[in-house]
Motif scaffolding. Sequence first.
Motif, mmCIF file in Angstrom:
data_model
loop_
_atom_site.group_PDB
_atom_site.id
_atom_site.type_symbol
_atom_site.label_atom_id
_atom_site.label_comp_id
_atom_site.label_asym_id
_atom_site.label_seq_id
_atom_site.Cartn_x
_atom_site.Cartn_y
_atom_site.Cartn_z
ATOM 1 N N GLU A 72 -14.101 -89.806 -97.680
ATOM 2 C CA GLU A 72 -14.913 -89.557 -96.399
ATOM 3 C C GLU A 72 -15.983 -88.191 -97.309
ATOM 4 O O GLU A 72 -16.936 -87.860 -96.395
ATOM 5 C CB GLU A 72 -14.296 -88.973 -95.223
ATOM 6 N N ASP A 73 -15.642 -87.690 -98.298
ATOM 7 C CA ASP A 73 -16.393 -86.739 -98.831
ATOM 8 C C ASP A 73 -17.782 -86.963 -99.319
ATOM 9 O O ASP A 73 -18.654 -86.292 -99.379
ATOM 10 C CB ASP A 73 -15.687 -85.764 -99.881
ATOM 11 N N PHE A 74 -17.905 -88.464 -99.531
ATOM 12 C CA PHE A 74 -18.943 -88.900 -100.195
ATOM 13 C C PHE A 74 -20.193 -89.515 -98.992
ATOM 14 O O PHE A 74 -19.599 -90.154 -98.067
ATOM 15 C CB PHE A 74 -18.809 -90.190 -101.059
ATOM 16 N N TYR A 75 -21.347 -89.348 -99.132
ATOM 17 C CA TYR A 75 -22.407 -89.606 -98.228
ATOM 18 C C TYR A 75 -22.826 -91.197 -98.636
ATOM 19 O O TYR A 75 -22.740 -91.391 -99.736
ATOM 20 C CB TYR A 75 -23.481 -88.826 -98.426
ATOM 21 N N HIS A 76 -23.237 -91.745 -97.600
ATOM 22 C CA HIS A 76 -23.659 -93.198 -98.166
ATOM 23 C C HIS A 76 -24.899 -93.757 -97.200
ATOM 24 O O HIS A 76 -24.874 -93.281 -96.086
ATOM 25 C CB HIS A 76 -22.627 -94.372 -98.158
ATOM 26 N N TYR A 77 -25.777 -94.119 -97.884
ATOM 27 C CA TYR A 77 -27.158 -94.548 -96.954
ATOM 28 C C TYR A 77 -27.927 -95.579 -98.044
ATOM 29 O O TYR A 77 -27.770 -95.851 -99.106
ATOM 30 C CB TYR A 77 -27.790 -93.517 -96.494
ATOM 31 N N ASN A 78 -28.970 -96.232 -97.239
ATOM 32 C CA ASN A 78 -29.942 -96.979 -97.658
ATOM 33 C C ASN A 78 -31.303 -96.440 -97.256
ATOM 34 O O ASN A 78 -31.537 -96.394 -96.199
ATOM 35 C CB ASN A 78 -29.683 -98.410 -97.578
ATOM 36 N N MET A 79 -32.100 -96.315 -98.405
ATOM 37 C CA MET A 79 -33.589 -95.876 -97.946
ATOM 38 C C MET A 79 -34.463 -96.710 -98.485
ATOM 39 O O MET A 79 -34.391 -97.012 -99.798
ATOM 40 C CB MET A 79 -33.771 -94.485 -98.451
ATOM 41 N N ILE A 80 -35.694 -97.019 -98.004
ATOM 42 C CA ILE A 80 -36.832 -97.759 -98.622
ATOM 43 C C ILE A 80 -37.954 -97.291 -98.196
ATOM 44 O O ILE A 80 -38.273 -96.642 -97.128
ATOM 45 C CB ILE A 80 -36.628 -99.247 -98.354
ATOM 46 N N ALA A 108 -53.327 -98.101 -106.177
ATOM 47 C CA ALA A 108 -52.181 -98.281 -106.876
ATOM 48 C C ALA A 108 -51.177 -98.319 -105.608
ATOM 49 O O ALA A 108 -51.077 -97.797 -104.706
ATOM 50 C CB ALA A 108 -51.933 -96.950 -107.570
ATOM 51 N N LEU A 109 -50.199 -99.272 -106.033
ATOM 52 C CA LEU A 109 -49.343 -99.537 -104.818
ATOM 53 C C LEU A 109 -47.764 -98.974 -105.443
ATOM 54 O O LEU A 109 -47.343 -99.342 -106.688
ATOM 55 C CB LEU A 109 -48.665 -101.272 -104.701
ATOM 56 N N GLY A 110 -47.002 -98.306 -104.406
ATOM 57 C CA GLY A 110 -45.651 -97.778 -105.006
ATOM 58 C C GLY A 110 -44.714 -98.423 -103.963
ATOM 59 O O GLY A 110 -44.645 -98.628 -102.727
ATOM 60 N N LEU A 111 -43.527 -98.568 -104.844
ATOM 61 C CA LEU A 111 -42.267 -98.865 -103.898
ATOM 62 C C LEU A 111 -41.080 -98.107 -104.426
ATOM 63 O O LEU A 111 -40.847 -97.918 -105.639
ATOM 64 C CB LEU A 111 -41.927 -100.265 -104.026
ATOM 65 N N ASN A 112 -40.361 -97.327 -103.449
ATOM 66 C CA ASN A 112 -39.260 -96.606 -103.667
ATOM 67 C C ASN A 112 -37.838 -97.111 -103.070
ATOM 68 O O ASN A 112 -37.866 -97.032 -101.674
ATOM 69 C CB ASN A 112 -39.661 -95.094 -103.310
ATOM 70 N N ILE A 113 -36.776 -97.576 -103.819
ATOM 71 C CA ILE A 113 -35.722 -98.115 -103.058
ATOM 72 C C ILE A 113 -34.787 -97.056 -103.301
ATOM 73 O O ILE A 113 -34.529 -96.832 -104.808
ATOM 74 C CB ILE A 113 -35.516 -99.286 -103.434
ATOM 75 N N ARG A 114 -33.994 -96.741 -102.631
ATOM 76 C CA ARG A 114 -32.731 -95.468 -102.877
ATOM 77 C C ARG A 114 -31.315 -96.127 -102.177
ATOM 78 O O ARG A 114 -31.519 -96.466 -101.016
ATOM 79 C CB ARG A 114 -32.944 -94.201 -102.426
ATOM 80 N N GLU A 125 -31.939 -94.749 -107.612
ATOM 81 C CA GLU A 125 -33.323 -94.817 -106.855
ATOM 82 C C GLU A 125 -34.079 -95.631 -107.900
ATOM 83 O O GLU A 125 -34.000 -95.303 -109.421
ATOM 84 C CB GLU A 125 -33.659 -93.443 -106.493
ATOM 85 N N LEU A 126 -34.744 -96.526 -107.286
ATOM 86 C CA LEU A 126 -35.759 -97.360 -108.396
ATOM 87 C C LEU A 126 -37.117 -97.287 -107.637
ATOM 88 O O LEU A 126 -37.445 -97.174 -106.558
ATOM 89 C CB LEU A 126 -35.633 -98.754 -108.228
ATOM 90 N N ASN A 127 -38.182 -96.482 -108.542
ATOM 91 C CA ASN A 127 -39.386 -96.339 -108.253
ATOM 92 C C ASN A 127 -40.310 -97.067 -109.009
ATOM 93 O O ASN A 127 -40.435 -97.040 -110.176
ATOM 94 C CB ASN A 127 -39.740 -94.834 -108.559
ATOM 95 N N LEU A 128 -41.292 -97.882 -108.308
ATOM 96 C CA LEU A 128 -42.099 -98.829 -108.998
ATOM 97 C C LEU A 128 -43.449 -98.326 -108.585
ATOM 98 O O LEU A 128 -43.959 -98.064 -107.233
ATOM 99 C CB LEU A 128 -41.776 -100.320 -108.541
ATOM 100 N N ILE A 129 -44.480 -98.484 -109.517
ATOM 101 C CA ILE A 129 -45.820 -98.136 -109.449
ATOM 102 C C ILE A 129 -46.745 -99.123 -109.978
ATOM 103 O O ILE A 129 -46.627 -99.385 -111.147
ATOM 104 C CB ILE A 129 -46.462 -96.588 -109.731
ATOM 105 N N TYR A 130 -47.524 -100.086 -109.328
ATOM 106 C CA TYR A 130 -48.328 -100.876 -110.049
ATOM 107 C C TYR A 130 -49.679 -100.624 -109.650
ATOM 108 O O TYR A 130 -50.322 -100.445 -108.709
ATOM 109 C CB TYR A 130 -48.232 -102.489 -109.478
ATOM 110 N N ASP A 131 -50.641 -100.136 -110.798
ATOM 111 C CA ASP A 131 -52.024 -99.509 -110.694
ATOM 112 C C ASP A 131 -52.797 -100.543 -111.425
ATOM 113 O O ASP A 131 -52.634 -101.002 -112.133
ATOM 114 C CB ASP A 131 -51.930 -98.280 -111.417
#
Length: 471
Positions: A305-313, A285-291, A254-260
């Motif tokens: 198949e035991d592993f979960y997988h997804y993309n989130m923004i 302040a602007l924030g962006l979260n990519i997982r 996960e990448l979390n960016l905050i520009y204040d």
Amino acid sequence: MKEVKRLRYLLIAAVVGLMSLLTAQAQSVLEQAMQKKVSKIFSKREFQRLQRYRPIPPFDESPFYGLLDSPIASKKEKLSLLNKILTNSLLGPTIELTPKLNLSLDGLIYLIPDYNKTDGVWLGYEAMLEYKIGLGRKLILRSSNNYTLKSHKYYHEHKLYYYFNPERDGLVLISAGQTSRETLAETKGEIFSMKHINPIGANSSLRQYSKTFVSLRSTISPLPKLNATLSLLYEDRKPSIVPTLERGKVILSELNLIYDFALTAPTPADYPRATQLPYGYGSVALGLNIRKAFKPSTLGLDKSEDFYHYNMIEGSIRSAWADNIFLHKLAVFGGGFIGERRLSPLDTRHFRSLSIVTPSTFDNSWATLSNDYRLDKQWAGCYWNGTSQKLLLGRTFLGARGLGFDESLHLKVLSDLDKRYYAEFGYSFGWDRFFRMGLFVGTDFTSSRANWQFAINVPITLLMSQWGERY
């Protein structure tokens, strides 16, 4: 008759003047007494830690911030026996075993670490061993043991942390262990200042799983007003309450960016971490979260198949400003899962929840939203808080001319963009983010009955506690 009226007016004016004088004197005596009391309990260094999150004018409107200006006793002056007993009982003692090794135990204010409708009240304690390796480096072992009064379950967790702080604005935090709670650690200061509007990673409030994990978080400021946090996590999730729940694993980043735009507050030079305004104060302040949760085959591993997988923004924008009545704090956020996904309940989007007594601030935590409320598609929402000393209490001895209490209105709205809505309104009073009491009501607009909850908020304990902090 005119003389009688004139005399009556003079009497009323004299009484009002006398009351004003007595109120001012009482307030002065109270402030001096509180300053003396506080200066006896806390050391100069602890006061500097609290000062880190003091906003600049006009955002420090609470008179309670004046306590941070009180004269502090020298470090060489020892506390009285009574104050030592009181402080250690409430906050927990820290015992210096060697110059580099400390043992810390929970105090009474941490006796109830959690509450939810499934488990009821949690009772327990936590102990921490801290070994100072060198400047900016330390090793921490934390062990927590809890028993729930409603579900009659025993929860225990053991975590090992390695803190590495190579630069003033940098942090590497490596952790591993076994827990039913958060696996990507947030520092107390991050929670206090709303650095992450919603929980990061897979830090779900669900307690039905025992998780063996390894995680890494690295925080740097590549630009003066940009804060970047990279998190990596591996979890092996085993059902601990309901055996029929699915067991699974996850590898995510996960990448979390905050520009204040206004991150320019002055700082005390004698503290190793630069002080800064809570995110959003004074500007925007602007924030962006990519997982991303990976498929094993993506990493060159055998497909399972035991592993979960997804993309989130997820994106957010927050700000704070003051007018003649309110100090406004506003945060708006929205996001969703995109592309192919296989989700666990621990990965769906959830939101911070408040218990009856909690250190989490009222600003971005829900009092009436169920802890199992989750979203697995898209969502949008906002948090608005208005704090003032010109409402009901401002006209009584509890207000600005008395004990200095302020009042806040809280509004939170949430939608999953699929005709599912939730809203919560609250009223609280207290001393800014030091101590508050509030009453909240929430509704999903479909149930015939609204949800109500009373909450006591003690966010200052987030900053008073050394546990989980960077330094």
